[in-house]
Design an enzyme around this catalytic site. Structure first.
Site, mmCIF file in Angstrom:
data_model
loop_
_atom_site.group_PDB
_atom_site.id
_atom_site.type_symbol
_atom_site.label_atom_id
_atom_site.label_comp_id
_atom_site.label_asym_id
_atom_site.label_seq_id
_atom_site.Cartn_x
_atom_site.Cartn_y
_atom_site.Cartn_z
ATOM 1 N N SER A 168 0.767 -1.695 -0.340
ATOM 2 C CA SER A 168 -0.331 -0.252 -0.144
ATOM 3 C C SER A 168 0.786 0.940 -0.636
ATOM 4 C CB SER A 168 -0.952 -0.085 1.447
ATOM 5 O OG SER A 168 -0.089 0.410 2.463
ATOM 6 N N HIS B 68 -2.573 -3.200 -6.076
ATOM 7 C CA HIS B 68 -2.971 -2.790 -4.525
ATOM 8 C C HIS B 68 -4.543 -2.784 -4.392
ATOM 9 C CE1 HIS B 68 -4.047 0.380 -0.891
ATOM 10 N NE2 HIS B 68 -3.799 -0.963 -0.866
ATOM 11 N N GLU C 21 -5.451 -0.037 -8.080
ATOM 12 C CA GLU C 21 -3.941 1.053 -8.163
ATOM 13 C C GLU C 21 -3.685 -0.314 -8.991
ATOM 14 O OE1 GLU C 21 -3.855 4.744 -5.319
ATOM 15 O OE2 GLU C 21 -3.328 2.391 -4.097
ATOM 16 N N ASN D 270 -3.853 6.452 -0.705
ATOM 17 C CA ASN D 270 -3.412 6.894 0.578
ATOM 18 C C ASN D 270 -1.781 7.756 0.918
ATOM 19 O OD1 ASN D 270 -3.690 4.727 2.594
ATOM 20 N ND2 ASN D 270 -1.682 3.012 1.860
#
Length: 490
Positions: free
Chosen positions: A119, A140, A152, A190
């Site tokens: 991540s 991801h 992702e 993130n």
């Protein structure tokens, strides 16, 4: 490249979910764990997840049998030698991942694509440890993988042409929306989400507002599915702390340094829901109930609303409809105007009576107390807001109050991300909607609020906090100067 046989290494909750996603799409899956005990836990994850889907009517029993029948479980990595793709889902420790990828590089055919579900760690560092860096990507998934629609897909500077496109196409085959991004710490979700969460902890530490009030402001005012502290508890404070550390290592941006409060909670073992306590306890929840109307009336007789004409008139009318009387010598003055509120308060004969009001959406009223506001006036303002159906969010008289102070830097980060060519507007918006459940992506929010309002709000934040990252992004500033209301799509 056609992917028909895939391997998944690591069958914890995430890895088992990824294996299930592939099997649901008709691919053959080999799931690998370190030992028989871990393998049994992985099998349990798969059986429980698919069992719940049957119980909810989302899968027929025979479909569940077919899905589980496509998954072969093993403790031997050597069984991966003939697969087309391997996805790694082991703990977020770079040394562990590098060691695994070196082993996979030895075992798998040269054409096999190796993907990491990291991540936030460097996909480039993992790729460079293999003899096939051009065929290593990030893939991801979001938890729970069978439910969340976003993937992702992360390419590096050495990824071979076509590999990202092939993996993106595979994600579509899985029923996912893929966003292709470069290899930067945190990728899209993130990198935008965690600084916002960290900033919420910083505002709480500064005493700008309390935990419950910040969460209520973002849930009810902005429409986010969870407030920042509830979300931190769900993610796991240790996970958030680790991701913030990775972001800080790459950027050296002091906003990315984990807040002291976050560090203290992690050190104390208060990790959120996984440990039973974090920012909240097991039963911690925001209580937005209004006081009994007669109880509030006993504390307050009269009011006055000053400031923005349209909003002020609307609030005054709601208060009159609730039975309260306007007055030129009121018990409390509600000021809907630009901050600092203190500049308006000192013009009153009794500045202790003034409370700043910032309406957010249809449900929230941020109530800004100045250094001179009396507790009686602050309490009365809270009660009045509840009576007219608004959730009060008490806060200090600081730039941006709560919502704008948290939201505008997040939007500014998204503009910088796009301007750097890191990801498209469409992909950034899709990532935040699908990865976080946001009602709108950051660029949709920017254009809805108005670019000039966000730019001016960032200038106010920068003036107060002197945080370089709060200075408006150059692209945003230029568009406002040119009187452009939408971002150019490339």
């Amino acid at each position: 490249m056609a992917f028909e046989r895939v391997g998944v290494v690591g069958l914890g909750t995430m890895g088992a979910g990824i294996a299930e996603v592939f099997a649901r799409a008709g691919l053959r899956v080999i799931g690998v764990e370190a030992d028989a005990e871990a393998l049994a836990r992985g099998r349990g994850h798969l059986e429980r997840s698919t069992g719940k889907a049957v119980d909810k009517g989302r899968l027929a029993p025979e479909q569940r049998d077919e899905i589980l029948g496509r998954i072969t479980l093993t403790t031997s990595r050597e069984d991966l030698r003939d697969v087309d793709l391997v996805v790694e889902a082991i703990p977020e420790i770079l040394d562990y991942k590098i060691s695994l990828f070196k082993d996979l590089d030895r075992i798998c055919e040269p054409g096999t694509v190796l993907a990491t579900n990291t991540s936030s760690l460097s996909v480039t560092a993992i790729a460079a440890a293999t003899g096939r860096p051009g065929r290593v990507v990030g893939m991801h998934f979001f938890n729970p993988a069978p439910v969340m629609k976003l993937v992702e897909v992360v390419g590096t500077v050495v990824t071979e042409p076509g590999v990202v496109a092939d993996v993106t196409a595979l994600a579509g085959r899985l029923g996912k929306t893929a966003v292709a991004v470069g290899d930067r710490a945190g990728f899209v979700v993130n990198r935008l989400l965690l600084p916002y969460l960290n900033h919420a902890a910083a505002l709480m530490e500064l005493g700008v507002a309390g935990r419950d009030d910040i969460d209520a402001a973002m849930r009810l005012g902005v429409g986010l599915p969870m407030g920042p502290f509830g979300l931190l508890d769900l993610i796991g404070l240790d996970t958030a702390y680790e991701v913030m550390g990775v972001l800080f290592d790459e950027t050296r941006d002091r906003r990315h340094a984990p807040s002291p409060l976050l560090r203290e909670l992690v050190t104390a073992g208060l990790l959120g829901r996984k440990s039973g306590r974090g920012f909240y306890g097991e039963s911690g929840a925001y209580d937005g109930g209004a006081p009994h109307r007669e109880q509030a009336r006993s504390r307050l007789g009269t009011f006055k609303v000053v400031g923005y004409e349209d909003e002020g008139d609307g609030l005054a009318e709601r208060l009159r409809a609730a039975g309260f009387k306007p007055s030129e010598d009121p018990d409390v003055v509600l000021c809907l105007a630009d901050r600092p509120v203190i500049e308006h308060a000192v013009r009153l004969p009794d500045p202790a009576r003034m409370v700043g009001v910032h309406l957010v959406g249809e449900q929230v009223a941020e109530l800004a107390s100045t250094a001179l506001t009396s507790e009686r006036a602050a309490t009365a303002a809270r009660d009045l807001m509840k009576i007219v159906g608004l959730t009060p969010v008490p806060c200090k008289d600081r730039a941006g109050f709560v919502v704008d102070a948290l939201l505008f830097p997040f939007l500014n980060d998204a503009v910088r991300m796009y301007d750097a060519g890191y990801a498209s507007i469409e992909d950034i918006d899709a990532a935040m909607r699908l990865g976080c459940g946001y009602p709108a992506g950051p660029f949709e929010m920017l254009e809805s609020f108005g670019l000039a309002r966000v730019r001016d709000g960032l200038r106010a934040l920068y003036t107060e906090y002197r945080e370089p990252a709060f200075a408006p992004a150059s692209l945003l500033d230029q568009l406002v100067t040119a009187d452009v209301s939408e971002f150019p799509r490339r």
